[in-house]
Design an enzyme around this catalytic site. Structure first.
Site, mmCIF file in Angstrom:
data_model
loop_
_atom_site.group_PDB
_atom_site.id
_atom_site.type_symbol
_atom_site.label_atom_id
_atom_site.label_comp_id
_atom_site.label_asym_id
_atom_site.label_seq_id
_atom_site.Cartn_x
_atom_site.Cartn_y
_atom_site.Cartn_z
ATOM 1 N N CYS A 1 -13.505 -17.983 -54.672
ATOM 2 C CA CYS A 1 -13.841 -18.898 -53.577
ATOM 3 C C CYS A 1 -15.268 -19.444 -53.718
ATOM 4 C CB CYS A 1 -13.672 -18.206 -52.224
ATOM 5 S SG CYS A 1 -14.667 -16.715 -52.040
ATOM 6 N N GLY B 1 -9.297 -5.551 -33.432
ATOM 7 C CA GLY B 1 -9.333 -6.890 -33.997
ATOM 8 C C GLY B 1 -8.616 -6.899 -35.337
ATOM 9 N N GLY C 1 -9.542 -9.761 -37.667
ATOM 10 C CA GLY C 1 -10.181 -10.860 -38.388
ATOM 11 C C GLY C 1 -10.785 -10.403 -39.705
ATOM 12 N N GLU C 2 -11.561 -11.295 -40.319
ATOM 13 C CA GLU C 2 -12.099 -11.033 -41.656
ATOM 14 C C GLU C 2 -13.002 -9.803 -41.686
ATOM 15 O OE1 GLU C 2 -14.760 -13.286 -45.114
ATOM 16 O OE2 GLU C 2 -14.218 -14.347 -43.284
#
Length: 420
Positions: free
Chosen positions: A50, A189, A191-192
């Site tokens: 990325c 959570g 998320g990332e």
């Protein structure tokens, strides 16, 4: 043989360009095959993440290759060359060697010293192996880069201090508890940040994890990867007492874990200590929880202080790591240059052997046809001597006629002759 490294990364190109120059895992093999059709390219590795897309190549020579390789990248990804030229970097030989060693060691990463890039470099190397796209020089370079990365991890502190919020949270947990393997950990959570924390904990042999999330479906994907149990947010109140460590990072506008909830959990736990790490903004855990006995509450600001301290330590370690890279790249270039001599020696020996075989065959034919043996041997050795000294003689004559004393002495040294 020349080694090249060219590409773009997070320092030279925005994500809007980087995402258009990436190679997906299923296209890398095809790209390598396409690239190696160029007559000057003898080996290649494509590294695509990325944050960077890079080509590592061994080529016969680099003349005019800059424009050709940029053209190939642009054609492959359907880009205008003007979009790419201002963002691309190009390294040759020693610079290419140093660059790969820095990349593999995390010295060129967005997060200084991060370890994930080494796995990505190894994966790119394996893909090139699988595609039979490696030259011997590239294979040696990548293997050396892996050992350099390992040496840097061993001899410096580049990887020992957390510089991301997720890693800092996990590092904090390891500092407070002697061992995490038998503890129960609740992650709030999906998320990332929680993904990174979950993977990091799994790497440290944590076997008892719960993931609480608003939607079970999203959490289940991560839970399957790290072998965790999934619960809903309302279930936290019931299951909180089981958790020795809580790491929370959601986008909730209001706290999810209140002081009363923690008090009830402590009572059920008979006041066994709890570590609560709140890395959400706004906060997921009421600040008043910190007032409770046997509860250690850390916020994202507390972790940032740890991260800044650790980043300073990593930067100091990076100076030592850069010295290792410089040293190892010199060693590698010494080896690479020696390969030119090895190839020349092999070629010269093959040439001499071919002459010997031809002369011997002629002599044997003459003897078989009745020629005098002594005469045939004398003729053989005379002809062989003349053919072997022909090229050195011409070089000596040329150096002498040009008044090139330095070359003349070099030739005399190589032929084992004393200087005049």
């Amino acid at each position: 043989m020349t080694l090249l490294a060219l590409g773009i990364n997070h320092k030279t190109a925005p994500v809007s360009l980087r995402e258009r120059v990436t190679f997906s895992p299923d296209t890398i093999g095809e790209a390598l095959d396409n690239l190696l059709q160029h007559p000057l390219v003898k080996g290649g590795v494509v590294l695509s993440t990325c944050n960077r897309t890079e080509l590592y190549l061994s080529v016969e020579q680099q003349d005019n290759l800059y424009e050709q390789l940029i053209g190939w990248l642009c054609e492959y990804h359907q880009l205008n060359p003007r979009e790419l030229k201002s963002s691309i970097y190009w390294h040759c030989d020693n610079e290419a060697v140093s660059h790969l060693m820095r990349v593999a060691s995390g010295l060129d990463s967005l997060v200084l010293g991060e370890p994930q890039i080494l796995g990505q470099v190894k994966k790119a190397f394996a893909e090139s192996q699988h595609s039979h796209s490696l030259s011997s020089e590239l294979e040696r370079l990548f293997q050396k880069s892996f050992s350099v990365a390992k040496r840097i991890r061993t001899e410096t502190e580049i990887g020992s201090n957390a510089v991301s919020v997720a890693f800092a949270a996990c590092t904090l947990a390891r500092q407070i508890f002697e061992s995490l393997s038998e503890l129960n950990i609740l992650l709030v959570g999906a998320g990332e940040t929680i993904e990174l924390a979950a993977r990091h904990l799994r790497e440290h042999r944590v076997h008892h994890m719960m993931i609480a999330n608003r939607t079970k479906e999203k959490a289940q994907v991560l839970a399957d990867e790290v072998q965790a149990e999934v619960i809903t947010l309302p279930e936290i109140d019931i299951r909180l007492a089981e958790a020795d460590i809580v790491i929370s990072s959601t986008a909730s506008p209001l706290p999810i874990i209140g002081k009363g909830m923690v008090e009830r959990a402590l009572k059920l736990r008979r006041n066994q200590p709890m570590l609560l790490v709140d890395i959400a903004v706004p906060r997921d855990i009421e600040p008043d929880v910190e007032k409770l006995n046997n509860v250690y509450l850390y916020s994202v600001d507390d972790l940032q202080a740890i991260i800044q301290q650790n980043l300073a330590q990593r930067k100091a370690a990076a100076v030592q790591a850069e010295c290792i890279v410089q040293q190892e790249s010199r060693y590698f270039m010494d080896w690479l240059r020696s390969q030119s001599a090895v190839n020349s020696i092999r070629e010269y020996r093959n040439q001499a052997e071919q002459m010997r075989a031809e002369m011997a065959a002629k002599a044997l034919t003459a003897i078989n046809q009745g020629a005098d043996v002594e005469q045939a041997i004398n003729q053989l050795t005379h002809q062989l001597m003349n053919r072997l000294i022909h090229a050195p003689t011409k070089s000596l004559q040329q150096a002498a006629s040009n008044g090139d004393l330095e070359r003349l002495n070099l030739l005399r040294d190589s032929l084992g002759l004393e200087h005049n």
